[in-house]
Design a protein around this motif. Structure first.
Motif, PDB file in Angstrom:
ATOM      1  N   ASP A   1       1.081  -1.156   0.075  1.00 29.32           N
ATOM      2  CA  ASP A   1       0.060   0.111  -0.051  1.00 29.32           C
ATOM      3  C   ASP A   1       0.864   1.209  -0.033  1.00 29.32           C
ATOM      4  N   PRO A   2       0.891   1.985  -1.024  1.00 33.16           N
ATOM      5  CA  PRO A   2       0.003   1.867  -2.302  1.00 33.16           C
ATOM      6  C   PRO A   2       0.370   0.705  -3.097  1.00 33.16           C
ATOM      7  N   ILE A   3      -0.826   0.365  -3.956  1.00 31.72           N
ATOM      8  CA  ILE A   3      -0.355  -0.466  -4.890  1.00 31.72           C
ATOM      9  C   ILE A   3       0.131   0.212  -6.401  1.00 31.72           C
ATOM     10  N   ASP A   4       1.148  -0.120  -6.756  1.00 31.41           N
ATOM     11  CA  ASP A   4       1.744   0.649  -8.060  1.00 31.41           C
ATOM     12  C   ASP A   4       1.037  -0.165  -9.395  1.00 31.41           C
ATOM     13  N   ILE A   5       0.463   0.554 -10.230  1.00 32.67           N
ATOM     14  CA  ILE A   5       0.105   0.107 -11.726  1.00 32.67           C
ATOM     15  C   ILE A   5       0.890   0.438 -12.713  1.00 32.67           C
ATOM     16  N   PRO A   6       1.496  -0.175 -13.363  1.00 31.70           N
ATOM     17  CA  PRO A   6       1.701  -1.589 -13.351  1.00 31.70           C
ATOM     18  C   PRO A   6       2.751  -2.057 -12.225  1.00 31.70           C
ATOM     19  N   GLY A   7       2.634  -3.270 -11.698  1.00 33.99           N
ATOM     20  CA  GLY A   7       3.295  -3.656 -10.577  1.00 33.99           C
ATOM     21  C   GLY A   7       2.910  -4.976  -9.940  1.00 33.99           C
ATOM     22  N   ASP A   8       3.604  -5.348  -8.976  1.00 31.19           N
ATOM     23  CA  ASP A   8       3.352  -6.671  -8.323  1.00 31.19           C
ATOM     24  C   ASP A   8       2.380  -6.469  -7.042  1.00 31.19           C
ATOM     25  N   LEU A   9       1.441  -7.384  -6.775  1.00 27.95           N
ATOM     26  CA  LEU A   9       0.874  -7.366  -5.902  1.00 27.95           C
ATOM     27  C   LEU A   9       0.537  -8.526  -5.259  1.00 27.95           C
ATOM     28  N   LYS A  10       0.661  -8.539  -3.703  1.00 29.33           N
ATOM     29  CA  LYS A  10       0.272  -9.920  -3.075  1.00 29.33           C
ATOM     30  C   LYS A  10      -1.043  -9.857  -2.476  1.00 29.33           C
ATOM     31  N   VAL A  11      -1.681 -10.922  -2.600  1.00 30.14           N
ATOM     32  CA  VAL A  11      -3.216 -11.070  -2.245  1.00 30.14           C
ATOM     33  C   VAL A  11      -3.217 -12.326  -1.280  1.00 30.14           C
ATOM     34  N   SER A  12      -4.064 -12.220  -0.381  1.00 30.64           N
ATOM     35  CA  SER A  12      -4.333 -13.271   0.423  1.00 30.64           C
ATOM     36  C   SER A  12      -5.820 -13.059   0.934  1.00 30.64           C
ATOM     37  N   VAL A  13      -6.708 -14.108   0.682  1.00 29.44           N
ATOM     38  CA  VAL A  13      -8.161 -13.992   1.068  1.00 29.44           C
ATOM     39  C   VAL A  13      -8.748 -15.314   1.617  1.00 29.44           C
ATOM     40  N   THR A  14      -9.491 -15.353   2.574  1.00 26.77           N
ATOM     41  CA  THR A  14     -10.558 -16.414   3.013  1.00 26.77           C
ATOM     42  C   THR A  14     -11.822 -15.919   3.126  1.00 26.77           C
ATOM     43  N   GLY A  15     -12.602 -16.735   2.413  1.00 24.87           N
ATOM     44  CA  GLY A  15     -14.100 -16.404   2.418  1.00 24.87           C
ATOM     45  C   GLY A  15     -14.682 -17.830   2.966  1.00 24.87           C
ATOM     46  N   SER A  16     -16.045 -17.618   3.252  1.00 22.49           N
ATOM     47  CA  SER A  16     -16.763 -19.239   3.850  1.00 22.49           C
ATOM     48  C   SER A  16     -18.268 -18.712   3.173  1.00 22.49           C
ATOM     49  N   THR A  17     -19.070 -19.953   3.055  1.00 26.45           N
ATOM     50  CA  THR A  17     -20.274 -19.977   2.828  1.00 26.45           C
ATOM     51  C   THR A  17     -20.867 -21.018   3.658  1.00 26.45           C
ATOM     52  N   SER A  18     -21.971 -20.856   4.321  1.00 28.81           N
ATOM     53  CA  SER A  18     -22.687 -21.736   5.022  1.00 28.81           C
ATOM     54  C   SER A  18     -23.857 -22.448   4.179  1.00 28.81           C
ATOM     55  N   VAL A  19     -23.990 -21.927   3.024  1.00 34.15           N
ATOM     56  CA  VAL A  19     -25.204 -22.527   1.968  1.00 34.15           C
ATOM     57  C   VAL A  19     -24.597 -22.744   0.739  1.00 34.15           C
ATOM     58  N   VAL A  20     -24.927 -23.460   0.041  1.00 33.36           N
ATOM     59  CA  VAL A  20     -24.479 -23.681  -1.303  1.00 33.36           C
ATOM     60  C   VAL A  20     -24.826 -22.481  -2.250  1.00 33.36           C
ATOM     61  N   LEU A  21     -24.014 -21.894  -2.989  1.00 33.80           N
ATOM     62  CA  LEU A  21     -24.331 -20.827  -3.848  1.00 33.80           C
ATOM     63  C   LEU A  21     -24.417 -21.101  -5.288  1.00 33.80           C
ATOM     64  N   SER A  22     -25.393 -21.124  -5.792  1.00 32.68           N
ATOM     65  CA  SER A  22     -25.798 -21.803  -6.942  1.00 32.68           C
ATOM     66  C   SER A  22     -26.693 -20.859  -7.865  1.00 32.68           C
ATOM     67  N   SER A  23     -27.003 -21.043  -9.100  1.00 33.13           N
ATOM     68  CA  SER A  23     -27.523 -20.084  -9.934  1.00 33.13           C
ATOM     69  C   SER A  23     -29.045 -20.187  -9.555  1.00 33.13           C
ATOM     70  N   PRO A  24     -29.913 -18.906  -9.582  1.00 32.13           N
ATOM     71  CA  PRO A  24     -29.642 -17.697 -10.142  1.00 32.13           C
ATOM     72  C   PRO A  24     -28.709 -16.724  -8.933  1.00 32.13           C
ATOM     73  N   ILE A  25     -27.592 -16.453  -9.166  1.00 37.88           N
ATOM     74  CA  ILE A  25     -26.926 -15.359  -8.265  1.00 37.88           C
ATOM     75  C   ILE A  25     -27.024 -14.083  -8.902  1.00 37.88           C
ATOM     76  N   THR A  26     -27.319 -13.006  -8.170  1.00 35.31           N
ATOM     77  CA  THR A  26     -27.414 -11.692  -8.605  1.00 35.31           C
ATOM     78  C   THR A  26     -26.422 -10.904  -7.797  1.00 35.31           C
ATOM     79  N   VAL A  27     -25.386  -9.866  -8.368  1.00 29.67           N
ATOM     80  CA  VAL A  27     -24.841  -9.111  -7.560  1.00 29.67           C
ATOM     81  C   VAL A  27     -25.194  -7.652  -7.971  1.00 29.67           C
TER      82      VAL A  27
END
Length: 190
Positions: free
Chosen positions: A53-79
């Motif tokens: 931080d800051p993220i340079d563009i163009p440039g290298d970025l390190k990403v780590s993420v954890t997410g969870s869902t307690s239900v099955v995510l299936s169609s139809p899904i709207t964002v």
């Protein structure tokens, strides 16, 4: 959780201007995020880290993420994505133009199928860590450990400008909220 698509998409959303020129962004700063479903949503981001931080563009970025869902995510899904830019101290909603801005994406599962055809392996590093890239997404926890990405030079339409932005995304199925995430960041052009 198509992590790479989500991260790059949030960086490329922006606002209007009026110079008639193309803009190149040099930095993304002050990135932050939070779940906004009041602890009731079945799908949440548990952690999300971006370095540097800051993220340079163009440039290298390190990403780590954890997410969870307690239900099955299936169609139809709207964002439903709302993007706002701070203009003279007031948050202004950015309209949807060319699928960028405050847009409703009615069939995310279909969009994923268009990006990565069914039957094709998920791209690295998703494949290596068992993170799916097609619906349905099974109940469980999905983790992308710290992974290096290269963010290419991004040339955006003239109406995308420097400034402070915030985005709120609601993921629903059949009018039931599945997830809500807020992201804020600043863009600086070269």
């Amino acid at each position: 959780m198509e992590t790479r698509l989500v991260v790059i998409s949030f960086f490329t959303f922006a606002c209007f201007a009026g110079t008639g020129l193309a803009w190149k962004f040099a930095k993304v700063t002050h990135f932050s995020w939070e779940n906004c479903g009041g602890g009731k949503d079945p799908a949440v981001i548990k952690s999300l880290y971006l370095k540097p931080d800051p993220i340079d563009i163009p440039g290298d970025l390190k990403v780590s993420v954890t997410g969870s869902t307690s239900v099955v995510l299936s169609s139809p899904i709207t964002v439903n994505l709302t993007l706002e830019k701070k203009v003279v101290g007031v948050w202004v909603r950015i309209p949807c133009e060319g699928n960028i801005g405050s847009c409703v994406y009615k069939d995310v599962c279909s969009i994923l199928d268009d990006v990565i055809p069914p039957g094709q392996d998920c791209p690295e590093p998703l494949f290596a860590y068992g993170i799916p890239c097609h619906c349905p997404f099974k109940m469980g926890v999905y983790t992308l450990p710290e992974t290096d990405f290269y963010v290419p030079d991004v040339e955006l339409p003239y109406w995308l400008t420097n400034g402070d932005y915030k985005a709120t995304g609601y993921m629903t199925t059949n009018s039931q909220e599945l997830a809500c995430v807020k992201v804020s960041f600043s863009l600086t052009s070269s």
